[in-house]
Design a protein around this motif. Structure first.
Motif, PDB file in Angstrom:
ATOM      1  N   ILE A  34       0.897  -1.363  -0.015  1.00 59.56           N
ATOM      2  CA  ILE A  34       0.066  -0.086   0.061  1.00 59.56           C
ATOM      3  C   ILE A  34       0.964   1.322  -0.021  1.00 59.56           C
ATOM      4  O   ILE A  34       0.789   2.263  -0.876  1.00 59.56           O
ATOM      5  CB  ILE A  34      -1.098   0.073   1.122  1.00 59.56           C
ATOM      6  CG1 ILE A  34      -2.096  -0.910   0.922  1.00 59.56           C
ATOM      7  CG2 ILE A  34      -1.718   1.551   1.350  1.00 59.56           C
ATOM      8  CD1 ILE A  34      -3.059  -1.311   2.357  1.00 59.56           C
ATOM      9  N   GLU A  35       2.089   1.310   0.718  1.00 63.15           N
ATOM     10  CA  GLU A  35       2.724   2.481   0.909  1.00 63.15           C
ATOM     11  C   GLU A  35       3.608   2.591  -0.343  1.00 63.15           C
ATOM     12  O   GLU A  35       3.886   3.648  -0.580  1.00 63.15           O
ATOM     13  CB  GLU A  35       3.969   2.016   1.927  1.00 63.15           C
ATOM     14  CG  GLU A  35       3.222   2.227   3.496  1.00 63.15           C
ATOM     15  CD  GLU A  35       4.092   1.884   4.390  1.00 63.15           C
ATOM     16  OE1 GLU A  35       5.314   1.402   4.144  1.00 63.15           O
ATOM     17  OE2 GLU A  35       3.388   1.892   5.677  1.00 63.15           O
ATOM     18  N   ARG A  36       3.870   1.462  -1.218  1.00 59.13           N
ATOM     19  CA  ARG A  36       4.512   1.430  -2.395  1.00 59.13           C
ATOM     20  C   ARG A  36       3.554   1.895  -3.599  1.00 59.13           C
ATOM     21  O   ARG A  36       3.846   1.958  -4.851  1.00 59.13           O
ATOM     22  CB  ARG A  36       5.416   0.316  -2.705  1.00 59.13           C
ATOM     23  CG  ARG A  36       6.700   0.271  -1.759  1.00 59.13           C
ATOM     24  CD  ARG A  36       7.291  -1.036  -1.711  1.00 59.13           C
ATOM     25  NE  ARG A  36       7.322  -1.805  -2.884  1.00 59.13           N
ATOM     26  CZ  ARG A  36       8.004  -2.887  -3.121  1.00 59.13           C
ATOM     27  NH1 ARG A  36       8.154  -3.721  -2.094  1.00 59.13           N
ATOM     28  NH2 ARG A  36       7.932  -3.448  -4.146  1.00 59.13           N
ATOM     29  N   ASN A  37       2.153   2.056  -3.211  1.00 59.31           N
ATOM     30  CA  ASN A  37       1.301   2.467  -4.126  1.00 59.31           C
ATOM     31  C   ASN A  37       1.188   1.146  -5.147  1.00 59.31           C
ATOM     32  O   ASN A  37       0.489   1.173  -6.453  1.00 59.31           O
ATOM     33  CB  ASN A  37       1.327   3.562  -5.073  1.00 59.31           C
ATOM     34  CG  ASN A  37       1.205   4.939  -4.160  1.00 59.31           C
ATOM     35  OD1 ASN A  37       0.369   4.787  -3.242  1.00 59.31           O
ATOM     36  ND2 ASN A  37       2.140   5.855  -4.220  1.00 59.31           N
ATOM     37  N   VAL A  38       1.407  -0.071  -4.698  1.00 54.05           N
ATOM     38  CA  VAL A  38       1.184  -1.225  -5.522  1.00 54.05           C
ATOM     39  C   VAL A  38      -0.120  -1.681  -5.360  1.00 54.05           C
ATOM     40  O   VAL A  38      -0.779  -2.211  -6.427  1.00 54.05           O
ATOM     41  CB  VAL A  38       1.715  -2.549  -5.181  1.00 54.05           C
ATOM     42  CG1 VAL A  38       1.885  -3.780  -5.912  1.00 54.05           C
ATOM     43  CG2 VAL A  38       3.480  -2.056  -5.620  1.00 54.05           C
ATOM     44  N   LEU A  39      -0.847  -1.695  -4.148  1.00 55.55           N
ATOM     45  CA  LEU A  39      -2.213  -1.907  -3.827  1.00 55.55           C
ATOM     46  C   LEU A  39      -2.729  -0.407  -3.388  1.00 55.55           C
ATOM     47  O   LEU A  39      -2.216   0.260  -2.759  1.00 55.55           O
ATOM     48  CB  LEU A  39      -2.154  -2.815  -2.651  1.00 55.55           C
ATOM     49  CG  LEU A  39      -1.902  -4.235  -2.872  1.00 55.55           C
ATOM     50  CD1 LEU A  39      -1.903  -5.445  -1.532  1.00 55.55           C
ATOM     51  CD2 LEU A  39      -2.698  -4.968  -3.989  1.00 55.55           C
ATOM     52  N   LYS A  40      -4.161  -0.411  -3.354  1.00 55.51           N
ATOM     53  CA  LYS A  40      -4.812   0.746  -3.096  1.00 55.51           C
ATOM     54  C   LYS A  40      -5.617   0.424  -1.529  1.00 55.51           C
ATOM     55  O   LYS A  40      -5.708  -0.985  -1.309  1.00 55.51           O
ATOM     56  CB  LYS A  40      -6.163   0.836  -3.755  1.00 55.51           C
ATOM     57  CG  LYS A  40      -5.640   1.340  -5.126  1.00 55.51           C
ATOM     58  CD  LYS A  40      -6.772   1.875  -5.897  1.00 55.51           C
ATOM     59  CE  LYS A  40      -6.347   2.198  -7.487  1.00 55.51           C
ATOM     60  NZ  LYS A  40      -5.336   3.260  -7.618  1.00 55.51           N
ATOM     61  N   ASP A  41      -5.400   1.406  -0.574  1.00 56.58           N
ATOM     62  CA  ASP A  41      -5.876   1.088   0.901  1.00 56.58           C
ATOM     63  C   ASP A  41      -7.559   1.269   0.615  1.00 56.58           C
ATOM     64  O   ASP A  41      -7.876   2.326   0.604  1.00 56.58           O
ATOM     65  CB  ASP A  41      -5.129   2.296   1.687  1.00 56.58           C
ATOM     66  CG  ASP A  41      -5.483   1.986   3.129  1.00 56.58           C
ATOM     67  OD1 ASP A  41      -5.981   0.601   3.327  1.00 56.58           O
ATOM     68  OD2 ASP A  41      -5.083   2.691   3.901  1.00 56.58           O
ATOM     69  N   ASP A  42      -8.198   0.241   0.877  1.00 57.77           N
ATOM     70  CA  ASP A  42      -9.251   0.140   0.690  1.00 57.77           C
ATOM     71  C   ASP A  42     -10.327   0.355   1.928  1.00 57.77           C
ATOM     72  O   ASP A  42     -11.481   0.974   1.993  1.00 57.77           O
ATOM     73  CB  ASP A  42      -9.997  -1.319   0.024  1.00 57.77           C
ATOM     74  CG  ASP A  42      -9.727  -2.377   0.818  1.00 57.77           C
ATOM     75  OD1 ASP A  42      -9.111  -2.222   1.937  1.00 57.77           O
ATOM     76  OD2 ASP A  42      -9.846  -3.558   0.399  1.00 57.77           O
ATOM     77  N   LYS A  43      -9.584   0.391   3.064  1.00 57.68           N
ATOM     78  CA  LYS A  43     -10.180   0.444   4.079  1.00 57.68           C
ATOM     79  C   LYS A  43     -11.710  -0.085   4.627  1.00 57.68           C
ATOM     80  O   LYS A  43     -12.367   0.540   5.145  1.00 57.68           O
ATOM     81  CB  LYS A  43     -10.359   2.107   4.518  1.00 57.68           C
ATOM     82  CG  LYS A  43      -8.881   2.769   4.606  1.00 57.68           C
ATOM     83  CD  LYS A  43      -9.038   4.097   4.963  1.00 57.68           C
ATOM     84  CE  LYS A  43      -7.585   4.864   4.697  1.00 57.68           C
ATOM     85  NZ  LYS A  43      -7.689   6.081   4.040  1.00 57.68           N
ATOM     86  N   GLY A  44     -11.789  -1.210   3.923  1.00 62.94           N
ATOM     87  CA  GLY A  44     -12.954  -1.909   4.249  1.00 62.94           C
ATOM     88  C   GLY A  44     -14.100  -1.290   3.330  1.00 62.94           C
ATOM     89  O   GLY A  44     -15.034  -1.959   3.541  1.00 62.94           O
TER      90      GLY A  44
END
Length: 87
Positions: A34-44
């Protein structure tokens, strides 16, 4: 009387298995991705809502860019003001 289940043989060799284990153990965790912008932080949040939000954000960005391009001076105006050469 219990029946013995047949022993299942692995379909990959030992070297491949150990290489796979090594790579999986070195894999970054979700937060790092998430920090490297590979995944998006969906926060549920539901994926359909995330997709709709991203589509809206992109549309707003396109509208903003279109507006900025419309406000941009034409080449003839820049030549008249001496900013651009007429060549």
């Amino acid at each position: 009387m219990a029946t013995k289940e047949p022993v299942r043989k692995s379909s990959i060799d030992e070297a491949t298995r150990s290489e796979l284990e090594r790579r999986l153990s070195a894999r970054p965790d979700k937060q790092e991705l998430i920090e490297r912008n590979v995944l998006k932080d969906d926060k549920g949040i539901a994926p359909s809502l995330i997709a709709a939000r991203e589509k809206l954000e992109r549309s707003q960005l396109e509208d903003k860019l279109d507006h900025a391009l419309q406000q941009r001076p034409k080449a003839a105006e820049l030549v008249k003001e001496g900013i651009l050469t007429g060549g």
